[in-house]
Design an enzyme around this catalytic site. Structure first.
Site, PDB file in Angstrom:
ATOM      1  N   HIS A 187      18.556  44.745  28.469  1.00  0.00           N
ATOM      2  CA  HIS A 187      18.381  43.288  28.477  1.00  0.00           C
ATOM      3  C   HIS A 187      19.274  42.566  27.203  1.00  0.00           C
ATOM      4  O   HIS A 187      19.549  41.262  27.430  1.00  0.00           O
ATOM      5  CB  HIS A 187      17.087  43.156  28.369  1.00  0.00           C
ATOM      6  CG  HIS A 187      16.600  42.686  29.369  1.00  0.00           C
ATOM      7  ND1 HIS A 187      17.185  41.762  30.515  1.00  0.00           N
ATOM      8  CD2 HIS A 187      15.522  43.545  30.356  1.00  0.00           C
ATOM      9  CE1 HIS A 187      16.293  42.014  31.794  1.00  0.00           C
ATOM     10  NE2 HIS A 187      15.527  42.827  31.547  1.00  0.00           N
ATOM     11  N   GLU A 428      41.169  44.913  60.406  1.00  0.00           N
ATOM     12  CA  GLU A 428      42.449  45.281  59.811  1.00  0.00           C
ATOM     13  C   GLU A 428      43.282  46.103  60.433  1.00  0.00           C
ATOM     14  O   GLU A 428      44.214  46.880  60.014  1.00  0.00           O
ATOM     15  CB  GLU A 428      41.768  45.995  58.327  1.00  0.00           C
ATOM     16  CG  GLU A 428      40.878  47.212  58.815  1.00  0.00           C
ATOM     17  CD  GLU A 428      40.090  47.862  57.715  1.00  0.00           C
ATOM     18  OE1 GLU A 428      40.569  47.735  56.662  1.00  0.00           O
ATOM     19  OE2 GLU A 428      39.198  48.679  57.716  1.00  0.00           O
ATOM     20  N   ASP A 452      45.285  46.592  54.842  1.00  0.00           N
ATOM     21  CA  ASP A 452      45.543  47.563  55.966  1.00  0.00           C
ATOM     22  C   ASP A 452      46.212  46.591  56.924  1.00  0.00           C
ATOM     23  O   ASP A 452      47.215  47.262  57.696  1.00  0.00           O
ATOM     24  CB  ASP A 452      44.189  48.261  56.426  1.00  0.00           C
ATOM     25  CG  ASP A 452      43.821  49.405  55.638  1.00  0.00           C
ATOM     26  OD1 ASP A 452      44.916  50.109  55.149  1.00  0.00           O
ATOM     27  OD2 ASP A 452      42.929  49.769  55.241  1.00  0.00           O
ATOM     28  N   CYS A 499      38.577  39.878  53.004  1.00  0.00           N
ATOM     29  CA  CYS A 499      38.167  40.511  51.942  1.00  0.00           C
ATOM     30  C   CYS A 499      39.370  41.137  51.275  1.00  0.00           C
ATOM     31  O   CYS A 499      39.345  41.901  50.342  1.00  0.00           O
ATOM     32  CB  CYS A 499      37.109  41.437  52.198  1.00  0.00           C
ATOM     33  SG  CYS A 499      37.513  42.673  53.534  1.00  0.00           S
TER      34      CYS A 499
HETATM   35  C1  PEP Z   1      41.839  45.904  53.489  1.00  0.00           C
HETATM   36  O1  PEP Z   1      42.271  46.781  54.052  1.00  0.00           O
HETATM   37  O2  PEP Z   1      42.285  44.965  53.269  1.00  0.00           O
HETATM   38  C2  PEP Z   1      40.643  46.132  52.756  1.00  0.00           C
HETATM   39  C3  PEP Z   1      39.720  45.296  52.283  1.00  0.00           C
HETATM   40  O3  PEP Z   1      39.796  47.582  52.762  1.00  0.00           O
HETATM   41  P1  PEP Z   1      40.503  48.536  51.694  1.00  0.00           P
HETATM   42  O4  PEP Z   1      41.601  47.927  50.730  1.00  0.00           O
HETATM   43  O5  PEP Z   1      39.158  49.219  51.131  1.00  0.00           O
HETATM   44  O6  PEP Z   1      41.233  49.516  52.655  1.00  0.00           O
HETATM   45 MG    MG Z   2      41.259  48.776  54.824  1.00  0.00          MG
END
Ligand code: PEP
Ligand code: MG
Length: 538
Positions: A187, A428, A452, A499
């Site tokens: 904390h 991906e 990817d 992401c």
């Molecule tokens: C991606 O492939 O964009 C992704 C977010 O997964 P990682 O980078 O973990 O393969």
């Molecule tokens: Mg990936």
């Protein structure tokens, strides 16, 4: 110049003279009590006073650090009302111990129990019980804490600081602090962070001799520089001024909704690899977690993480983020992320090989262990489960079928499972983009993994630095795929986020917003810059 290392609790720089804090010496008399009734009364009076003190600290923390951070003092006041603790202390006194000794014994015992718990949040509570024990003992013994701070603003250095000491600190006199003990999750660290104080904990080398010396805390590298040379001092002063300017600009975006000028909302989530990243997520005010790369739980180990280990990690993250959403991706091992204990064969083309969902669907027990852990943890927050490397509807449906199977098995055993878990898939692979309409019918959300997706679309190995010249990270084919995915998702009421690294690319934000991307999940430090860009978009 001397250098010492510690764990940084805030990425920031502090420069100033050291004030070394020696706490008052607390010696607990272990000789038998002479008047048991007087000791009982002494304890009861001290307990009431300590409750008032904690309530006062709660008010102060609420004003200076906020509700979440102040809650610890509410918990302290509650601990002081705990029947088990009060019962143990009174029993020790009746057995002939002095009040201060009885408090010391009972609090240490309870702290021991907390420190052995599995949940890291509960383990950290051991420090809180010791802290309230010390405050009651100080009241019984009539001890006053020594001066925590000098007359001038300085870097506070101490063996350790209790949360109650941290909150007593006058911010205007505090440039930063360095302690020998403490943990990044304590904390004290949490309070320091939310009060915006650069601090290092577990800095093994703190030395009372350093009192009055000039020092620099480099929170970016967990370093303390003692008696810096002139050039170094000038460099850090310049960095500090620039940091201050940028921070003020970005801090203005904390607690602000990520909404464009024309009123479109785009959620800004964070990517994490383990519960250790939670602080950074909260510090940067992410609106949720869009990618928890669960495979990191499987790395650097000699054997599979069992269901309990996984359940505890997922639960910790879900609890910490509640009511915000947490999307946990099932294990994406293989290719660049390998572990010996899985006994995976060496492959000619690992990125195109036996990885991610292909392993999970081939080793069902392995997959079901993870799904059970996720389902059990689901009641602690808002969970989204996401599958990596999907290339066909068949794969997605098999994953959902296994999830259903695990849910039925768990419910038969009486386990509680949330009924609002959302299920989605990573987009991906070019194959997933091209069948996005079919996938979307069975998903609550998509998350585009541009790392990817770029590798597979452009046939450029993301691990091979020699190919950098051939890689256009803004390749029009990838951008087109993102747009197609958003459109397909939205045709079927399926949310679409990004992401991969491209989601944090400030030069593309405008396009992503205009195409209708619902959420961007980025590394925690990118959350505020992205929110700023969204808020400034027309
Ligand atoms: C991606 O492939 O964009 C992704 C977010 O997964 P990682 O980078 O973990 O393969
Ligand atoms: Mg990936």
């Amino acid at each position: 110049m001397k250098e010492a290392r510690g764990i940084s609790v805030l990425n920031r720089i502090a420069i100033g003279r050291i004030h070394y804090y020696h706490p008052s010496k607390r010696e607990v008399d272990e000789s038998p009590a002479e008047d048991v009734e007087a000791e009982l009364k002494g304890f009861e009076d001290a307990r009431q006073k300590a409750i008032d003190e904690q309530n006062g600290l709660y008010e102060k923390a609420l004003r200076e650090a906020g509700e979440e951070e102040a809650a610890v003092f509410e918990v302290h006041a509650m601990m002081l009302e705990d029947d088990d603790l009060i019962g143990d202390i009174n029993r020790y006194i009746r057995e002939g111990k002095r009040a201060a000794y009885a408090v010391d014994m009972a609090c240490k015992e309870q702290a021991q129990v907390f420190s052995e718990m599995d949940d890291s949040y509960m383990r950290e509570r051991a420090a809180d019980i010791l802290d309230i024990g010390r405050s009651v003992i100080d009241i019984i013994l009539g001890l006053k804490g020594s001066e925590l701070q000098g007359a001038e603003a300085s870097i506070l250095m101490a063996e350790d600081l209790a949360p109650s000491e941290t909150v007593k600190l006058k911010k205007e006199l505090l440039l930063g602090f360095v302690t020998k003990e403490g943990s990044g999750n304590s904390h004290t660290a949490i309070l320091a962070r939310s009060m915006g104080i650069p601090a290092l904990v577990q800095c093994g080398e703190v030395d009372p001799e350093w009192d009055g010396h000039l020092a620099i805390i480099d929170g970016y590298n967990g370093c303390l520089y003692l008696d810096p040379e002139e050039g170094q001092l000038a460099e850090f002063k310049a960095r500090q001024a620039e940091e201050e300017r940028k921070r003020k600009e970005l801090d203005a975006y904390k607690g602000v909704e990520s909404i464009t000028k024309s009123g479109r909302r785009v959620q800004v989530y964070a990517n994490i690899g383990s519960p250790k990243d939670l602080d950074a997520v909260l510090q940067n005010d992410a609106e949720g977690i869009g990618l928890f790369r669960s495979e990191f739980l499987y790395l650097n180990r000699d054997d599979y993480p069992d269901e309990e280990t996984q359940y505890l990690a997922y639960r910790e993250v879900l609890k910490a983020l509640y009511p915000r959403e947490v999307i946990i991706r099932t294990c994406d091992i293989g290719a660049d992320k390998t572990v010996d204990y899985m006994g995976l064969d060496k492959e000619e083309n690992p990125a195109l090989g036996f990885r991610a969902i292909r392993i999970s669907l081939s080793r069902r027990d392995f997959f079901k262990t993870q799904l059970r852990a996720l389902l059990r943890a689901s009641i602690y927050g808002r969970l989204g489960i996401m599958f990596p490397m999907i290339i066909s509807l068949k794969e997605l449906l098999s994953c959902k079928e296994l999830l259903r199977e695990c849910e039925e098995e768990l419910r038969l055993k009486g386990a509680e499972i949330s009924d609002s878990i959302e299920v989605g898939t990573m987009i991906e692979t070019p194959a997933a983009v091209l069948i996005a309409d079919e996938l979307a019918e069975h998903c609550d959300f998509f998350s585009i993994g541009t790392n990817d997706l770029t590798q597979y679309t452009c046939a450029v190995d993301r691990q091979n630095a020699a190919l950098d010249d051939f890689l256009d990270i803004h390749h029009p084919a990838v951008l087109k795929e993102i747009r197609m995915t958003v459109e397909a998702g939205h045709r079927h009421s399926c949310r679409v986020g990004i992401c991969g690294e491209l989601g944090a690319d400030l030069s593309l934000i405008g396009q992503f917003i205009d195409w209708g991307v619902d959420e961007l999940s980025v590394s925690p430090v990118k959350v505020l810059p992205i929110r700023k860009a969204i808020c400034n978009h027309g």
